[in-house]
Design a protein around this motif. Structure first.
Motif, PDB file in Angstrom:
ATOM      1  N   ILE A  57       0.857  -1.248   0.024  1.00 57.36           N
ATOM      2  CA  ILE A  57       0.008  -0.082  -0.041  1.00 57.36           C
ATOM      3  C   ILE A  57       0.912   1.283   0.030  1.00 57.36           C
ATOM      4  N   ASP A  58       2.057   1.175   0.810  1.00 57.45           N
ATOM      5  CA  ASP A  58       3.040   2.473   0.803  1.00 57.45           C
ATOM      6  C   ASP A  58       3.512   2.713  -0.822  1.00 57.45           C
ATOM      7  N   GLU A  59       3.812   1.586  -1.152  1.00 58.62           N
ATOM      8  CA  GLU A  59       4.211   1.884  -2.748  1.00 58.62           C
ATOM      9  C   GLU A  59       3.160   2.052  -3.670  1.00 58.62           C
ATOM     10  N   TYR A  60       1.892   1.792  -3.368  1.00 58.77           N
ATOM     11  CA  TYR A  60       0.667   2.192  -4.335  1.00 58.77           C
ATOM     12  C   TYR A  60       0.449   3.709  -4.195  1.00 58.77           C
ATOM     13  N   ARG A  61       0.573   4.081  -2.849  1.00 54.03           N
ATOM     14  CA  ARG A  61       0.433   5.568  -2.641  1.00 54.03           C
ATOM     15  C   ARG A  61       1.640   6.442  -3.531  1.00 54.03           C
ATOM     16  N   GLN A  62       2.611   5.920  -3.447  1.00 55.91           N
ATOM     17  CA  GLN A  62       3.833   6.685  -4.058  1.00 55.91           C
ATOM     18  C   GLN A  62       3.754   6.548  -5.555  1.00 55.91           C
ATOM     19  N   ASN A  63       3.416   5.424  -6.116  1.00 58.15           N
ATOM     20  CA  ASN A  63       3.009   5.325  -7.619  1.00 58.15           C
ATOM     21  C   ASN A  63       1.779   6.219  -7.868  1.00 58.15           C
ATOM     22  N   LEU A  64       0.834   6.327  -7.167  1.00 57.20           N
ATOM     23  CA  LEU A  64      -0.178   7.227  -7.611  1.00 57.20           C
ATOM     24  C   LEU A  64       0.264   8.701  -7.594  1.00 57.20           C
ATOM     25  N   HIS A  65       0.860   9.105  -6.544  1.00 60.33           N
ATOM     26  CA  HIS A  65       1.781  10.550  -6.460  1.00 60.33           C
ATOM     27  C   HIS A  65       2.502  10.667  -7.648  1.00 60.33           C
ATOM     28  N   ALA A  66       3.098   9.640  -8.186  1.00 56.80           N
ATOM     29  CA  ALA A  66       4.161   9.766  -9.612  1.00 56.80           C
ATOM     30  C   ALA A  66       3.277   9.957 -10.614  1.00 56.80           C
ATOM     31  N   ILE A  67       2.416   9.295 -10.971  1.00 59.96           N
ATOM     32  CA  ILE A  67       1.433   9.355 -12.084  1.00 59.96           C
ATOM     33  C   ILE A  67       0.813  10.606 -12.161  1.00 59.96           C
ATOM     34  N   VAL A  68       0.342  11.074 -10.868  1.00 59.61           N
ATOM     35  CA  VAL A  68      -0.427  12.533 -11.117  1.00 59.61           C
ATOM     36  C   VAL A  68       0.554  13.413 -11.367  1.00 59.61           C
ATOM     37  N   ALA A  69       1.781  13.396 -10.632  1.00 58.36           N
ATOM     38  CA  ALA A  69       2.940  14.439 -11.002  1.00 58.36           C
ATOM     39  C   ALA A  69       3.359  14.273 -12.450  1.00 58.36           C
ATOM     40  N   TYR A  70       3.477  13.131 -12.955  1.00 58.90           N
ATOM     41  CA  TYR A  70       3.914  12.745 -14.239  1.00 58.90           C
ATOM     42  C   TYR A  70       2.923  13.895 -15.395  1.00 58.90           C
ATOM     43  N   LEU A  71       1.720  13.483 -15.164  1.00 58.58           N
ATOM     44  CA  LEU A  71       0.468  14.006 -15.949  1.00 58.58           C
ATOM     45  C   LEU A  71       0.530  15.643 -15.839  1.00 58.58           C
ATOM     46  N   LYS A  72       0.644  16.198 -14.654  1.00 58.59           N
ATOM     47  CA  LYS A  72       0.636  17.307 -14.295  1.00 58.59           C
ATOM     48  C   LYS A  72       1.799  18.139 -14.907  1.00 58.59           C
ATOM     49  N   ASN A  73       2.860  17.606 -14.724  1.00 58.30           N
ATOM     50  CA  ASN A  73       4.046  18.047 -15.303  1.00 58.30           C
ATOM     51  C   ASN A  73       4.045  18.430 -16.699  1.00 58.30           C
ATOM     52  N   ARG A  74       3.557  17.274 -17.354  1.00 59.24           N
ATOM     53  CA  ARG A  74       3.298  17.257 -18.813  1.00 59.24           C
ATOM     54  C   ARG A  74       2.272  18.358 -19.330  1.00 59.24           C
ATOM     55  N   TRP A  75       1.153  18.457 -18.600  1.00 61.45           N
ATOM     56  CA  TRP A  75       0.022  19.090 -18.899  1.00 61.45           C
ATOM     57  C   TRP A  75      -0.528  20.004 -17.641  1.00 61.45           C
ATOM     58  N   PRO A  76       0.064  20.984 -17.249  1.00 63.07           N
ATOM     59  CA  PRO A  76      -0.420  21.634 -15.884  1.00 63.07           C
ATOM     60  C   PRO A  76      -2.005  21.886 -16.041  1.00 63.07           C
ATOM     61  N   SER A  77      -2.523  22.196 -17.192  1.00 58.63           N
ATOM     62  CA  SER A  77      -4.027  22.583 -17.368  1.00 58.63           C
ATOM     63  C   SER A  77      -4.780  21.321 -17.236  1.00 58.63           C
ATOM     64  N   THR A  78      -4.262  20.198 -17.545  1.00 59.02           N
ATOM     65  CA  THR A  78      -5.225  18.891 -17.573  1.00 59.02           C
ATOM     66  C   THR A  78      -5.645  18.480 -16.159  1.00 59.02           C
ATOM     67  N   HIS A  79      -7.053  18.221 -16.150  1.00 59.20           N
ATOM     68  CA  HIS A  79      -7.614  17.672 -15.142  1.00 59.20           C
ATOM     69  C   HIS A  79      -7.403  16.348 -14.704  1.00 59.20           C
ATOM     70  N   VAL A  80      -6.692  15.653 -13.538  1.00 62.26           N
ATOM     71  CA  VAL A  80      -6.456  14.302 -13.185  1.00 62.26           C
ATOM     72  C   VAL A  80      -7.569  14.144 -12.191  1.00 62.26           C
ATOM     73  N   ILE A  81      -8.139  12.853 -12.545  1.00 63.65           N
ATOM     74  CA  ILE A  81      -9.361  12.568 -11.529  1.00 63.65           C
ATOM     75  C   ILE A  81      -9.002  11.101 -11.177  1.00 63.65           C
ATOM     76  N   LEU A  82      -8.824  10.862  -9.942  1.00 63.69           N
ATOM     77  CA  LEU A  82      -8.486   9.461  -9.539  1.00 63.69           C
ATOM     78  C   LEU A  82      -9.719   8.884  -9.027  1.00 63.69           C
ATOM     79  N   ILE A  83      -9.959   7.570  -9.428  1.00 60.42           N
ATOM     80  CA  ILE A  83     -10.826   6.589  -8.920  1.00 60.42           C
ATOM     81  C   ILE A  83     -10.403   5.365  -8.183  1.00 60.42           C
TER      82      ILE A  83
END
Length: 240
Positions: free
Chosen positions: A95-121
């Motif tokens: 679960i700790d790695e899961y959290r880190q991975n979600l953080h990294a995925i969000v960061a990757y997308l927001k760094n690429r496209w700051p205006s893009t809305h990322v929605i977690l499910i």
């Protein structure tokens, strides 16, 4: 080019363009305003998602003035939550790695496209009895490879990451269990969605998109509607 909404996730996303699927419903809903692009990978966890991020969202998407996606849904966790001592242990992610991975995925997308809305499910709840009736393969222990309690812990971690990243989240694990007989109404095999489950996910995602300003009322339609075309001079509508 029409703007795009990407759906990134595991089998629950991959199946979302099936008959009555939540992704197909989104594509229908935005049929004249945005393209809904499916990027679902059955069986994947966040560890594997990290490995394919640059293939799913390649650098070429930014070439030639390419537009940033309007939104990306990130729907992982059901496979991460497989138990490490059961037959699907190879899919388990702590679960700790899961959290880190979600953080990294969000960061990757927001760094690429700051205006893009990322929605977690979050992962959905689990009907353990139904999972025993629908195993992926040999199950010598005769125990479910997932439990609802563990799925709930991963869902809480997903909600926490959304708060830390400042992005919207659909808490599907909690929302689904607010309804009576959710296990049979929304899950066909204890994990994957029925038509009712797909409808619920669609409604929740549409609600989050509206909250960030993405709706039929705010997005321009692509090309004139028929009721905006003058029957006496039809071509005039295409000169603007």
């Amino acid at each position: 080019m029409r703007p795009k909404i990407y759906l990134f996730g595991d089998s629950i996303t991959e199946e979302s363009f099936s008959d009555g699927g939540w992704g197909a419903a989104l594509a229908n809903h935005f049929s004249r305003t945005a393209d809904v692009v499916l990027r679902g990978f059955s069986g994947y966890n966040t560890r594997w998602a990290m490995k394919v991020l640059e293939r799913v969202f390649p650098a070429e998407m930014n070439v030639g003035g390419g537009r940033a996606p309007l939104a990306v849904t990130v729907f992982f966790g059901a496979n991460d939550a497989c138990l490490p001592d059961r037959y699907s242990a190879f899919q388990h992610v702590p679960i700790d790695e899961y959290r880190q991975n979600l953080h990294a995925i969000v960061a990757y997308l927001k760094n690429r496209w700051p205006s893009t809305h990322v929605i977690l499910i979050t992962p959905p709840p689990i009907d353990e009895a139904a999972r025993l009736l629908h195993p992926y393969g040999e199950n010598p222990s005769n125990l479910p490879e997932r439990t609802n309690e563990t799925a709930g812990n991963y869902a809480k971690a997903c909600v926490a990451v959304a708060g830390e990243c400042g992005v919207p989240v659909v808490d599907l694990w909690t929302r689904m269990q607010q309804f009576r007989e959710w296990d049979k109404a929304y899950l066909r095999d204890g994990l994957h969605l029925t038509s009712g489950g797909n409808k619920l996910v669609f409604e929740e995602v549409i609600g989050k998109l509206k909250e960030v300003g993405l709706s039929l009322e705010t997005l321009p339609a692509d090309l004139p509607f028929i009721d905006g075309i003058d029957p006496d001079n039809p071509l005039k509508a295409f000169e603007e």
